[in-house]
Design a protein around this motif. Structure first.
Motif, PDB file in Angstrom:
ATOM      1  N   LEU A 118       0.835  -1.198   0.000  1.00 23.17           N
ATOM      2  CA  LEU A 118       0.000   0.000   0.000  1.00 23.17           C
ATOM      3  C   LEU A 118       0.873   1.252   0.000  1.00 23.17           C
ATOM      4  N   LEU A 119       1.890   1.275   0.843  1.00 23.42           N
ATOM      5  CA  LEU A 119       2.775   2.437   0.918  1.00 23.42           C
ATOM      6  C   LEU A 119       3.572   2.607  -0.374  1.00 23.42           C
ATOM      7  N   GLU A 120       3.963   1.516  -1.015  1.00 22.64           N
ATOM      8  CA  GLU A 120       4.647   1.612  -2.310  1.00 22.64           C
ATOM      9  C   GLU A 120       3.720   2.196  -3.365  1.00 22.64           C
ATOM     10  N   SER A 121       2.451   1.828  -3.307  1.00 24.13           N
ATOM     11  CA  SER A 121       1.476   2.389  -4.239  1.00 24.13           C
ATOM     12  C   SER A 121       1.280   3.879  -3.988  1.00 24.13           C
ATOM     13  N   ILE A 122       1.225   4.266  -2.722  1.00 23.10           N
ATOM     14  CA  ILE A 122       1.109   5.684  -2.372  1.00 23.10           C
ATOM     15  C   ILE A 122       2.321   6.449  -2.899  1.00 23.10           C
ATOM     16  N   LEU A 123       3.500   5.883  -2.723  1.00 26.65           N
ATOM     17  CA  LEU A 123       4.721   6.527  -3.205  1.00 26.65           C
ATOM     18  C   LEU A 123       4.673   6.709  -4.720  1.00 26.65           C
ATOM     19  N   GLU A 124       4.230   5.683  -5.423  1.00 27.12           N
ATOM     20  CA  GLU A 124       4.130   5.754  -6.885  1.00 27.12           C
ATOM     21  C   GLU A 124       3.149   6.851  -7.301  1.00 27.12           C
ATOM     22  N   ARG A 150      -5.217   3.978   6.838  1.00 29.27           N
ATOM     23  CA  ARG A 150      -5.410   5.319   6.297  1.00 29.27           C
ATOM     24  C   ARG A 150      -4.493   6.311   7.001  1.00 29.27           C
ATOM     25  N   GLU A 151      -4.396   6.197   8.306  1.00 30.85           N
ATOM     26  CA  GLU A 151      -3.547   7.124   9.054  1.00 30.85           C
ATOM     27  C   GLU A 151      -2.077   6.958   8.666  1.00 30.85           C
ATOM     28  N   LEU A 152      -1.614   5.720   8.564  1.00 30.84           N
ATOM     29  CA  LEU A 152      -0.232   5.484   8.148  1.00 30.84           C
ATOM     30  C   LEU A 152       0.001   5.982   6.726  1.00 30.84           C
ATOM     31  N   GLY A 153      -0.971   5.778   5.839  1.00 35.43           N
ATOM     32  CA  GLY A 153      -0.874   6.280   4.470  1.00 35.43           C
ATOM     33  C   GLY A 153      -0.810   7.793   4.438  1.00 35.43           C
ATOM     34  N   PHE A 154      -1.662   8.425   5.251  1.00 36.63           N
ATOM     35  CA  PHE A 154      -1.673   9.883   5.336  1.00 36.63           C
ATOM     36  C   PHE A 154      -0.320  10.405   5.820  1.00 36.63           C
ATOM     37  N   LEU A 155       0.193   9.805   6.895  1.00 31.61           N
ATOM     38  CA  LEU A 155       1.469  10.261   7.442  1.00 31.61           C
ATOM     39  C   LEU A 155       2.606  10.054   6.443  1.00 31.61           C
ATOM     40  N   PHE A 156       2.544   8.950   5.705  1.00 23.55           N
ATOM     41  CA  PHE A 156       3.587   8.669   4.725  1.00 23.55           C
ATOM     42  C   PHE A 156       3.566   9.680   3.578  1.00 23.55           C
ATOM     43  N   VAL A 157       2.399   9.940   2.991  1.00 16.56           N
ATOM     44  CA  VAL A 157       2.341  10.900   1.879  1.00 16.56           C
ATOM     45  C   VAL A 157       2.656  12.308   2.394  1.00 16.56           C
ATOM     46  N   HIS A 158       2.259  12.612   3.616  1.00 14.30           N
ATOM     47  CA  HIS A 158       2.576  13.897   4.233  1.00 14.30           C
ATOM     48  C   HIS A 158       4.101  14.053   4.335  1.00 14.30           C
ATOM     49  N   GLY A 159       4.751  13.006   4.845  1.00 15.27           N
ATOM     50  CA  GLY A 159       6.205  13.030   4.956  1.00 15.27           C
ATOM     51  C   GLY A 159       6.887  13.141   3.602  1.00 15.27           C
ATOM     52  N   PHE A 160       6.356  12.422   2.613  1.00 15.18           N
ATOM     53  CA  PHE A 160       6.920  12.464   1.263  1.00 15.18           C
ATOM     54  C   PHE A 160       6.846  13.879   0.690  1.00 15.18           C
ATOM     55  N   LYS A 165      -3.252  17.735  -2.051  1.00 12.25           N
ATOM     56  CA  LYS A 165      -2.403  16.727  -2.684  1.00 12.25           C
ATOM     57  C   LYS A 165      -2.461  15.404  -1.922  1.00 12.25           C
ATOM     58  N   GLN A 166      -2.431  15.483  -0.605  1.00 16.85           N
ATOM     59  CA  GLN A 166      -2.494  14.273   0.220  1.00 16.85           C
ATOM     60  C   GLN A 166      -3.795  13.520  -0.029  1.00 16.85           C
ATOM     61  N   GLU A 167      -4.898  14.232  -0.002  1.00 17.36           N
ATOM     62  CA  GLU A 167      -6.203  13.593  -0.186  1.00 17.36           C
ATOM     63  C   GLU A 167      -6.346  13.021  -1.595  1.00 17.36           C
ATOM     64  N   GLN A 168      -5.771  13.709  -2.577  1.00 21.28           N
ATOM     65  CA  GLN A 168      -5.822  13.206  -3.961  1.00 21.28           C
ATOM     66  C   GLN A 168      -5.112  11.858  -4.057  1.00 21.28           C
ATOM     67  N   VAL A 169      -3.930  11.754  -3.489  1.00 24.06           N
ATOM     68  CA  VAL A 169      -3.170  10.505  -3.531  1.00 24.06           C
ATOM     69  C   VAL A 169      -3.899   9.413  -2.749  1.00 24.06           C
ATOM     70  N   LEU A 170      -4.362   9.731  -1.556  1.00 27.08           N
ATOM     71  CA  LEU A 170      -5.044   8.727  -0.730  1.00 27.08           C
ATOM     72  C   LEU A 170      -6.311   8.210  -1.396  1.00 27.08           C
ATOM     73  N   SER A 171      -7.037   9.079  -2.070  1.00 26.04           N
ATOM     74  CA  SER A 171      -8.263   8.616  -2.752  1.00 26.04           C
ATOM     75  C   SER A 171      -7.912   7.682  -3.921  1.00 26.04           C
ATOM     76  N   GLN A 172      -6.771   7.912  -4.558  1.00 23.23           N
ATOM     77  CA  GLN A 172      -6.349   7.055  -5.669  1.00 23.23           C
ATOM     78  C   GLN A 172      -6.030   5.626  -5.219  1.00 23.23           C
ATOM     79  N   VAL A 173      -5.687   5.462  -3.958  1.00 22.22           N
ATOM     80  CA  VAL A 173      -5.388   4.115  -3.441  1.00 22.22           C
ATOM     81  C   VAL A 173      -6.521   3.578  -2.556  1.00 22.22           C
ATOM     82  N   GLY A 174      -7.650   4.284  -2.552  1.00 22.82           N
ATOM     83  CA  GLY A 174      -8.831   3.805  -1.830  1.00 22.82           C
ATOM     84  C   GLY A 174      -8.827   4.078  -0.340  1.00 22.82           C
TER      85      GLY A 174
END
Length: 164
Positions: free
Chosen positions: A23-29, A122-132, A152-161
């Motif tokens: 999931l985090l790799e997908s968020i990074l992509e 979701r929280e870990l995904g949010f923190l990860f994209v925030h950090g990125f 930007k964070q919400e756009q990425v998170l919505s793309q990964v569900g």
């Protein structure tokens, strides 16, 4: 070359499994694509509150735990020594572009997921994209920059569900 996630687990509160890493790799992509970054390496470390408290105090002078810290490798401090290496073309092509380090407190992520009423993923995904985004130079010091970063964070998170 592509964006790569290198991760390390220094906490015992939660098992870090393949599903979360995927999931985090997908968020990074997705975040990389949004920002036009298609190559580089991000180092992610999962820690507990005690460790992130130490790091927050040492590097930011703030004597309390936080949820995520980012250390961009493309920034330089005034007193920092510049080290220059001579590499052959082949050696240079083999080295990934180090974007920086992201450190997430699993303890705080659990607390915040509960407080906000959403999943830990979701929280870990949010923190990860925030950090990125911080690694890329984004900040949230005023309302306009915070709104841009949140969008930007919400756009990425919505793309990964990972919607609210």
């Amino acid at each position: 070359m592509s964006l790569q996630l290198v991760w390390n687990n220094e906490q015992e509160e939660m098992e870090i499994g393949d599903r979360l890493i995927s999931l985090l790799e997908s968020i990074l992509e997705k975040a990389g694509k949004l920002e036009g970054i298609d190559a580089g390496e991000v180092d992610l470390t999962f820690v507990n509150n005690e460790r992130i408290h130490e790091l927050n105090k040492e590097y930011r002078g703030i004597d309390r735990p936080t949820d995520v810290l980012s250390f961009a490798l493309n920034e330089s401090a005034e007193d920092e020594l510049e080290i220059v290496y001579e590499l052959s073309e082949d050696e240079a092509e083999e080295l990934p572009d180090m974007l920086g380090d992201i450190i997430i407190s699993v303890t705080r992520a659990k607390e915040q997921a509960n407080d906000y009423g959403h999943s830990l993923e979701r929280e870990l995904g949010f923190l990860f994209v925030h950090g990125f985004l911080h690694l890329l130079g984004y900040d949230h010091q005023d309302e306009a920059s915070e709104a841009e970063m949140m969008g930007k964070q919400e756009q990425v998170l919505s793309q990964v569900g990972l919607t609210r």
